[in-house]
Design an enzyme around this catalytic site. Structure first.
Site, PDB file in Angstrom:
ATOM      1  N   LYS A 272      40.754  32.715  53.139  1.00  0.00           N
ATOM      2  CA  LYS A 272      42.132  32.746  52.662  1.00  0.00           C
ATOM      3  C   LYS A 272      43.066  33.049  53.835  1.00  0.00           C
ATOM      4  O   LYS A 272      42.860  34.012  54.553  1.00  0.00           O
ATOM      5  CB  LYS A 272      42.294  33.803  51.563  1.00  0.00           C
ATOM      6  CG  LYS A 272      41.633  33.374  50.256  1.00  0.00           C
ATOM      7  CD  LYS A 272      41.891  34.338  49.140  1.00  0.00           C
ATOM      8  CE  LYS A 272      41.262  33.843  47.833  1.00  0.00           C
ATOM      9  NZ  LYS A 272      41.864  32.609  47.318  1.00  0.00           N
ATOM     10  N   ARG A 347      34.465  28.960  39.814  1.00  0.00           N
ATOM     11  CA  ARG A 347      33.885  27.932  38.941  1.00  0.00           C
ATOM     12  C   ARG A 347      32.397  27.766  39.193  1.00  0.00           C
ATOM     13  O   ARG A 347      31.656  27.384  38.290  1.00  0.00           O
ATOM     14  CB  ARG A 347      34.659  26.610  39.128  1.00  0.00           C
ATOM     15  CG  ARG A 347      34.596  26.054  40.511  1.00  0.00           C
ATOM     16  CD  ARG A 347      35.662  24.999  40.782  1.00  0.00           C
ATOM     17  NE  ARG A 347      37.005  25.580  40.968  1.00  0.00           N
ATOM     18  CZ  ARG A 347      38.100  24.868  41.200  1.00  0.00           C
ATOM     19  NH1 ARG A 347      38.038  23.546  41.272  1.00  0.00           N
ATOM     20  NH2 ARG A 347      39.265  25.476  41.370  1.00  0.00           N
TER      21      ARG A 347
HETATM   22  N1  BES Z   1      40.508  33.821  42.987  1.00  0.00           N
HETATM   23  C1  BES Z   1      41.222  32.654  43.333  1.00  0.00           C
HETATM   24  C2  BES Z   1      42.397  32.356  42.393  1.00  0.00           C
HETATM   25  C3  BES Z   1      43.483  33.378  42.316  1.00  0.00           C
HETATM   26  C4  BES Z   1      44.696  33.136  42.921  1.00  0.00           C
HETATM   27  C5  BES Z   1      43.335  34.536  41.587  1.00  0.00           C
HETATM   28  C6  BES Z   1      45.727  34.042  42.806  1.00  0.00           C
HETATM   29  C7  BES Z   1      44.364  35.458  41.489  1.00  0.00           C
HETATM   30  C8  BES Z   1      45.558  35.210  42.094  1.00  0.00           C
HETATM   31  C9  BES Z   1      40.283  31.460  43.322  1.00  0.00           C
HETATM   32  O1  BES Z   1      38.965  31.724  43.609  1.00  0.00           O
HETATM   33  C10 BES Z   1      40.770  30.521  44.355  1.00  0.00           C
HETATM   34  O2  BES Z   1      40.692  30.854  45.508  1.00  0.00           O
HETATM   35  N2  BES Z   1      41.248  29.364  43.939  1.00  0.00           N
HETATM   36  C11 BES Z   1      41.741  28.397  44.827  1.00  0.00           C
HETATM   37  C12 BES Z   1      41.197  27.053  44.411  1.00  0.00           C
HETATM   38  C13 BES Z   1      41.427  25.979  45.399  1.00  0.00           C
HETATM   39  C14 BES Z   1      40.570  26.215  46.629  1.00  0.00           C
HETATM   40  C15 BES Z   1      41.089  24.662  44.784  1.00  0.00           C
HETATM   41  C16 BES Z   1      43.264  28.425  44.731  1.00  0.00           C
HETATM   42  O3  BES Z   1      43.781  28.649  43.645  1.00  0.00           O
HETATM   43  O4  BES Z   1      43.904  28.265  45.741  1.00  0.00           O
HETATM   44 MN    MN Z   2      38.604  31.678  45.742  1.00  0.00          MN
END
Ligand code: BES
Ligand code: MN
Ligand code: ZN
Length: 491
Positions: A272, A347
Site C-alpha cells: 500500500k 477475497r
Molecule cells: N482491505 C482493503 C480494502 C479497504 C480499503 C478496507 C479501505 C478498509 C478501508 C483491501 O484488501 C484492498 O486492499 N482492496 C484493494 C483492492 C484492489 C487492489 C483491487 C483496494 O480497495 O484498493
Molecule cells: Mn488489501
C-alpha cells in the site's frame, strides 16, 4: 452503570438528572411536563423560548434547576416530528442525552421518552442500546482512564415498568457490539490471528459454543491454497476459526456468517502506497469483529437457529516468502486464481471460507468484509454495500439493517463485469479494472458459493468513524453486529 425500568410517575421520580424527549412542533409543555416546569419556577419554558428550541431530532439543551427535592439538572432532547419517529430516533436521542449527562457529571439519570410504535419493549430496548453504545469508553491503551471521576451509576427508564427483558436483550446486543469495537480498535500488534482465535475460545467457553480451530496443516489438507497464499509471508500462524451455536431443541434453520479476518493488510508485495491508509489497516478484520460480536450476542439470546461463525484469520505481509504478483493459487473448490494484485487478499481468504461454509450444508451464508476501497468511493464512509444475486436474502438483510439503524445499500452484481477477471493462464484473476471494483470483488466471491443463498456485505467504510455520530464515537463502530443479530432472529 445499571439501566432499569422505573415505576415512578414523572412528578415523583428522584435522581439528579432528568431527560425529557420532545417532539418538533410540540415543545409547548403541557400536562405533567407543565407541572414539572412549575416546580422549577418555569425555567424550562423560559429556556425553550430563549434558545428557540424546536426539538429538531437529537438537538439538546441543558439547564440546572432548583425546586425539586432531588433533580438538579434537566436535559431536553429533540425527537423530530412525531410521525417520523423510529426506534433509531430513540437510540440516537438517548445517546445524545447520555453524552450530555456524562459531560455534566450526572449520577442518576432518568429518561422520559414517548413510546415508539406503541411498543414498550422496543422502546426500552432502543433507549438502553443508545445510552450504552454512546457511553462505551475504550481505556485499554491509555495509562490514565479518560473518564475519571463522577460516572453515571443508574439510568431509569420512566414509563417503561416491566421491561427488564427488553433491557437484558439490549445488554446482550451491546456486549456483542462492544466486543467488535474492541477487536477492531485494537492495533495489529494486539489483535493477531492468534488472539482472534483466543477471543473465539473465550466466547465458546463463556457462552457454551463449540469451537474448531484449523491450523495451517489442517487448511493444507483441505486444499485452502487461496487462504494460505495470503498467509505465507506472515511470521504469525494463520487460524481458520469456526464457532458453532446450536439451539437446545431442533434448529429451524442453519446459517453461516463469515467475517474477513485480516488483522493487518500491508498490501503484500503490491504494498500500500502513500495515501492508501496503510496505518489504519488494523481495521481489516472488521468483518471478523462483527462476526464474533454477533456470536457473543446470539449465544446469549439463544434463538432456535443453528449458526456457524467463521473467519479465515491471517495478516497480509511481505517477506521472502511472500506471494509474488502473478502467482497462481488453487482454492479448496479446485478453482485456480492468478494473483495479479496481492493487495486484493480479502477475497482470497474469503474464497476458502465460503467453500468451507457451503460444505456445512447451511441454508444461507452472509459474509462481511472490509473488502474494497471502491465500495467506500461509491457509498461513502457510513453506508455498507450489499451484494447478492438473491432477492429474498437481500430484502432480509435490508430489513435487518433498517431496524438496526445500520445503513446499507444494495449494489448490482453485473455478471458482464466478470469478464474483467478473465485470466489467460488460470480460471480467473483476483482483480479487474478499477471501475466497478466492489462489483468485480463480489463476482469473484460468487465463484466459491454453489447454490446456497448468499449475501456479501462490503463494510470497508462503516466499521470505522472519523468523528462522533449518534451513538457511535470516533473510532470502531461495531458495524454489522446488530444487523446480523436481527437477521438471525428473523429466521
Ligand atoms: N482491505 C482493503 C480494502 C479497504 C480499503 C478496507 C479501505 C478498509 C478501508 C483491501 O484488501 C484492498 O486492499 N482492496 C484493494 C483492492 C484492489 C487492489 C483491487 C483496494 O480497495 O484498493
Ligand atoms: Mn488489501
Ligand atoms: Zn484487505
Amino acid at each position: 452503570m445499571k439501566i432499569q425500568p422505573s415505576d415512578a410517575p414523572l412528578l415523583n421520580w428522584t435522581g439528579d438528572t432528568l431527560a425529557l424527549g420532545l417532539f418538533e412542533d410540540a415543545v409547548a409543555l403541557t400536562g405533567d411536563l407543565a407541572k414539572l416546569d412549575q416546580l422549577f419556577a418555569g425555567v424550562l419554558k423560559e429556556l425553550i423560548a430563549e434558545e428557540e428550541f424546536t426539538a429538531k431530532a437529537y438537538s439538546t439543551i441543558f439547564t440546572r434547576v432548583t425546586g425539586s427535592s432531588s433533580i438538579r439538572k434537566v436535559i431536553l432532547v429533540g425527537l423530530g416530528k412525531a410521525e417520523a419517529l423510529k426506534a433509531e430516533t430513540l437510540r440516537r436521542a438517548a445517546a445524545a442525552v447520555a453524552r450530555v449527562a456524562k459531560k455534566q457529571k450526572s449520577k442518576n439519570l432518568g429518561l422520559s421518552f414517548p413510546l415508539w410504535n406503541n411498543d414498550s419493549a422496543a422502546t426500552a430496548q432502543a433507549i438502553a442500546e443508545g445510552t450504552q453504545l454512546a457511553l462505551f469508553q475504550d481505556n485499554r491503551f491509555k495509562s490514565e482512564p479518560e473518564d475519571k471521576g463522577i460516572k453515571i451509576e443508574t439510568i431509569d427508564l420512566l414509563g417503561l415498568s416491566g421491561q427488564e427483558a427488553a433491557i437484558t436483550r439490549a445488554d446482550q446486543i451491546v456486549s456483542g457490539v462492544n466486543l467488535a469495537r474492541e477487536l477492531v480498535a485494537a492495533p495489529a500488534n494486539e489483535v493477531t490471528p492468534i488472539t482472534l482465535a483466543e477471543t473465539a475460545q473465550a466466547i465458546a467457553t463463556e457462552h457454551g459454543l463449540q469451537l474448531q480451530i484449523l491450523e495451517r496443516e489442517d487448511c493444507e489438507k483441505l486444499g485452502m491454497g487461496a487462504f494460505l497464499g495470503v498467509a505465507q509471508a506472515s511470521e504469525l500462524p494463520p487460524k481458520f476459526i469456526h464457532l458453532t451455536y446450536k439451539p437446545q431443541g431442533t434448529a429451524k434453520r442453519k446459517l453461516a456468517i463469515i467475517g474477513k479476518g485480516l488483522t493487518f493488510d500491508s498490501g503484500g508485495l503490491n504494498i500500500k502506497g502513500a495515501g492508501s491508509g496503510i496505518e489504519i489497516m488494523k481495521i481489516d478484520m472488521g468483518g471478523a469483529g462483527a462476526t464474533f460480536g454477533a456470536a457473543k450476542a446470539i449465544a446469549q439470546i439463544k434463538p432456535d437457529v443453528e449458526v456457524h461463525f467463521i473467519s479465515a484469520a491471517t495478516e497480509n505481509m511481505i517477506s521472502g516468502h511472500a506471494m509474488h504478483p502473478g502467482d497462481i493459487l488453487k482454492a479448496s473448490n479446485g478453482k485456480t486464481i492468478e494473483v495479479n494484485n496481492t493487495d486484493a487478499e480479502g477475497r482470497l481468504t474469503l474464497a476458502d471460507a465460503l467453500v468451507y461454509a457451503d460444505k456445512l450444508g447451511v441454508d444461507a451464508i452472509v459474509d462481511l468484509a472490509t473488502l474494497t476501497g471502491a465500495c467506500v468511493v461509491a457509498l461513502g464512509e457510513d453506508i455498507g454495500g450489499l451484494f447478492t444475486p438473491d432477492d429474498a436474502i437481500a430484502s432480509q438483510i435490508e430489513q435487518a439493517a433498517e431496524s438496526a439503524g445500520e445503513k446499507i445499500w444494495r449494489m448490482p452484481m453485473e455478471e458482464k463485469y466478470f469478464e474483467g477477471l478473465k485470466s489467460g493462464i488460470a480460471d480467473m484473476k483476483n482483480t479487474g479494472p478499477r471501475p466497478g471494483g466492489s462489483i468485480t470483488a463480489s463476482l469473484f466471491l460468487k465463484q466459491f458459493v454453489k447454490d446456497t443463498p448468499w449475501a456479501h456485505l462490503d463494510v470497508a467504510g462503516p466499521v470505522w468513524a472519523d468523528k462522533d455520530n449518534g451513538y457511535n464515537s470516533a473510532g470502531a463502530t461495531g458495524y454489522g453486529v446488530r444487523t446480523l443479530v436481527n437477521w438471525v432472529l428473523a429466521q
